[in-house]
Motif scaffolding. Structure first.
Motif, short mmCIF file in Angstrom:
data_model
loop_
_atom_site.label_atom_id
_atom_site.label_comp_id
_atom_site.label_asym_id
_atom_site.label_seq_id
_atom_site.Cartn_x
_atom_site.Cartn_y
_atom_site.Cartn_z
N GLN A 38 -29.10 13.37 -0.90
CA GLN A 38 -29.25 12.42 0.19
C GLN A 38 -28.91 11.01 -0.30
OE1 GLN A 38 -33.27 11.66 1.78
NE2 GLN A 38 -32.44 12.22 3.78
N GLY A 39 -28.03 10.36 0.40
CA GLY A 39 -27.64 9.01 0.00
C GLY A 39 -26.43 8.96 -0.91
N LYS A 47 -31.03 6.61 -4.62
CA LYS A 47 -32.27 7.40 -4.50
C LYS A 47 -33.08 7.19 -5.78
CE LYS A 47 -33.97 12.02 -3.38
NZ LYS A 47 -34.79 11.53 -2.27
#
Length: 246
Positions: A147-148, A9
């Motif tokens: 996220q990720g 990210k």
């Protein structure tokens, strides 16, 4: 010790944390090499650097390590690394290029080699994970900040299983933290709940000094101003040294 800074990210302070910790370690007398594996070359651009860098070292063996100070050096990265990544697709030794490079004698003099990576899990990032002893994951207290991260940890597990069994998670670093907004404190708690003791106890605050340091091609600790962030970086450096000895 070779430490890779990675998070797929973008905008989480990955390059900044790699840069500032490298400079801080060098100011303590440690011999430090910063390695820029990101084709964007932001780490390199933030310092005085030679255009001959990592791409040349990996393609034709021309290793030029640029001295920044007596204790700090740089192996720069640039847009040509994107071409290298494409050329390595399908090669048997695609993921060992950087680890093989680090076996050369010129890299043995460094106490720390800190590696900045692209915001992706491509071949360049995988090379850095394979070549490193430890991983630092910088994160920011924004919505969807985790996220990720699962993808990154799954990749790390595969790297450990197949290519680098000694790679350890040195820590998760919370960057650009603002203590005022409630949402930021809540996201910080979410990160600490997800990673537990892996989270560095020292948090790095959001500060305009980061941009000032980059503009002046200096480290935050080299600025003449007195700020909380200077103490934070110093404490974080000591924590990193302590964790690297475990």
């Amino acid at each position: 010790m070779k430490i890779v800074f990675s998070n797929q990210k973008g905008g989480v302070g990955k390059t900044t944390s790699c840069r500032e910790l490298g400079i801080s370690l060098s100011l303590q007398g440690k011999k430090v090499l910063l390695v820029d594996t990101d084709p964007q070359g932001n780490l390199s651009k933030s310092l005085a650097y030679n255009e001959t860098g990592l791409y040349d070292a990996l393609t034709d063996g021309m290793v030029i390590i640029e001295p920044i100070s007596e204790t700090l050096s740089l192996l720069s990265g640039d847009i040509r690394l994107s071409l290298l990544e494409k050329n390595l697709l399908g090669e048997i030794d695609a993921y060992q290029q950087l680890s093989e490079l680090f076996e050369l004698d010129c890299f043995q003099k460094f106490d720390f080699i800190l590696i900045d990576t692209p915001p992706s899990l491509g071949i360049l990032t995988l090379n850095a994970l394979v070549a490193s002893d430890a991983l630092v994951i910088p994160v920011s207290c924004r919505m969807y900040s985790l996220q990720g991260t699962n993808d990154l940890m799954n990749t790390v597990s595969k790297v450990r299983k197949n290519l680098n069994p000694d790679l350890k998670l040195l820590g998760v670093l919370i960057n650009a933290f603002d203590r005022v907004p409630v949402i930021m404190r809540e996201i910080k708690e979410e990160i600490e709940k997800a990673f537990g003791e892996a989270v560095f106890s020292q948090v790095i605050s959001k500060s305009v000094r980061v941009e000032e340091a980059i503009a002046g091609k200096k480290g935050i600790l080299e600025l003449s101003t007195r700020d909380r962030i200077k103490e934070e970086i110093q404490f974080l450096t000591m924590e990193l040294i302590s964790r690297s000895r475990l």
